[in-house]
Design a protein around this motif. Structure first.
Motif, PDB file in Angstrom:
ATOM      1  N   ILE A 129      -2.989  -4.630  -3.728  1.00  0.00           N
ATOM      2  CA  ILE A 129      -4.015  -3.617  -3.460  1.00  0.00           C
ATOM      3  C   ILE A 129      -5.344  -4.052  -4.062  1.00  0.00           C
TER       4      ILE A 129
ATOM      5  N   THR B  70       0.830  -1.208   0.000  1.00  0.00           N
ATOM      6  CA  THR B  70       0.000   0.000   0.000  1.00  0.00           C
ATOM      7  C   THR B  70       0.862   1.254   0.000  1.00  0.00           C
TER       8      THR B  70
ATOM      9  N   THR C 241      -6.067   1.475   4.085  1.00  0.00           N
ATOM     10  CA  THR C 241      -5.970   1.465   2.622  1.00  0.00           C
ATOM     11  C   THR C 241      -7.170   2.115   1.934  1.00  0.00           C
TER      12      THR C 241
END
Length: 421
Positions: free
Chosen positions: A352, A8, A73
């Motif tokens: 991600i 991230t 995130t």
């Protein structure tokens, strides 16, 4: 946990830098964003490790797993595209600075970070205050209203936005993307190696073999290695409050969803037998994000998803301390630029993407079947926002594209979507 957070952070570093969206200069990244994140990581991970030790002593247990802690995130990408991007492209330099000069770029970078950390501070403050009413929120608010905003970000910004990189460099990006699907959803075992490490390692090897990563970038990154004194922006945070007016529509939802995410992660840990104090957990998350913003990080931190997975492999409190130690070294000594040069974005984007898929999946699994249409409806604003702003005119020059992958990569993604499924 460490490799998920690294993935991230590398993606956010790339998108914030001149190689991505050009929102921040190196000074703001390596003396602000990254050191602030590292300090917050130490606070949160060490505190949660202490909470695990305290719970184990109180219950005379040796199997207590600390809450995983890291960068938020979904909230980070919401802030990247909902706050930092608009600020960077709507801010004009003072009249005495040439818009094309390096001085103007540096001034805009400082302004962007100042507004970003202010937004992060106040969303963290709101999330902290929500800790007082967390049980009431849990009982009163429909779950669909809390999870749909995160799910929309998961599909649009963490999902589509990251999958574009696989089609931008197919030889490098598609293999780790499919490997991610096989590992996380096909039960492909990786032995003692962390799944995220395997994915990133395969993508990195392919990136170097195909020339996407090269020695020139590594050599250039060595200039940044060294001690980076963190910024201290507490005064600037409050001075930037008048400039936050256009962004409360992002700040408040991120604060609420961050609190909801902490609440849901707390419920997961409680179901696994590790019942921590709820209000204390929410206060730690909020304080961690405020600490990050004070030292220059515009992105919040929170309890991380995955307590069940860490519990299954026997993690206790040591993994949390390791995460804190590794991050403070990487962030304070400028080593993330070296990692960024070694590991291409195509290697970490699938990680991600996995987070985005899980956030969207959790949104569906958290509600009764009859509420699924409400969740889908809640996805639409995020998807529409991503589509509208994918390439829209900026205030000063040219086109402003949120995603750095070329348009044909996006078209190919949709074109082959059905075949992929």
């Amino acid at each position: 946990l460490f490799f998920d957070n690294v993935a991230t952070t590398l993606t956010l570093t790339f998108l914030s830098s001149k190689f991505g969206l050009g929102l921040l200069e190196d000074k703001e990244i390596y003396n602000g964003f990254l050191p602030g994140l590292g300090i917050s990581m130490v606070f949160g991970n060490v505190y949660y490790a202490w909470m695990a030790c305290r719970l184990g002593a109180a219950e005379d247990r040796l199997d207590v797993t600390a809450n995983p802690y890291g960068i938020n995130t979904p909230g980070a990408f919401a802030y990247l595209f909902g706050v930092l991007l608009p600020v960077a492209f709507s801010t004009s330099c003072p009249a005495d600075l040439d818009p094309a000069s390096a001085e103007c770029s540096a001034w805009k970078s400082e302004e962007t970070l100042r507004v970003g950390v202010s937004a992060n501070f106040f969303q963290a403050l709101i999330a902290t205050l929500l800790g007082f009413v967390a049980p009431w929120i849990q009982r009163s608010c429909p779950v669909a209203s809390l999870v749909s905003a995160l799910g929309g970000i998961g599909i649009a910004f963490l999902g589509i936005g990251q999958f574009l990189y696989a089609y931008e460099q197919p030889l490098v990006g598609l293999v780790p993307a499919f490997l991610m699907l096989m590992i996380y959803f096909g039960n492909l075992k990786t032995g003692y190696m962390p799944e995220a490490l395997v994915i990133a390692l395969v993508g990195t090897i392919l990136g170097w073999a195909d020339g996407v990563a090269n020695a020139g970038n590594v050599k250039a990154s060595l200039d940044v290695i060294g001690w980076h004194t963190p910024m201290f922006l507490l005064v600037g945070i409050f001075k930037a409050v008048p400039e936050l007016a256009p962004y409360w529509g992002t700040i408040i939802p991120v604060a609420v969803t961050s609190a909801a995410n902490t609440l849901m992660c707390w419920q997961t840990a409680a179901k696994n037998g590790d019942k921590y104090p709820l209000r204390e957990t929410m206060f730690v998350d909020g304080c961690g994000s405020m600490i990050a913003s004070i030292f220059g990080c515009p992105f919040g931190t929170s309890v991380y998803i995955g307590h069940t997975a860490y519990k299954r492999v026997g993690a206790k409190s040591g993994y949390s301390v390791f995460n804190a130690t590794a991050f403070i070294i990487l962030t304070l000594f400028g080593l993330f630029k070296l990692l960024q040069a070694i590991i291409p974005i195509e290697a970490v984007a699938p990680i991600i993407l996995f987070v985005g898929l899980m956030v969207a999946t959790d949104a569906f699994e958290s509600v009764p079947f009859r509420h699924i249409p409400a969740v889908v409806l809640g996805f639409m604003p995020s998807i529409g926002d991503w589509a509208v702003n994918q390439c829209s005119p900026s205030s000063e020059s040219g086109d402003m594209c949120m995603n750095t992958a070329p348009l044909n990569a996006g078209l190919n993604t949709f074109k082959y979507g059905s075949l992929l499924v």
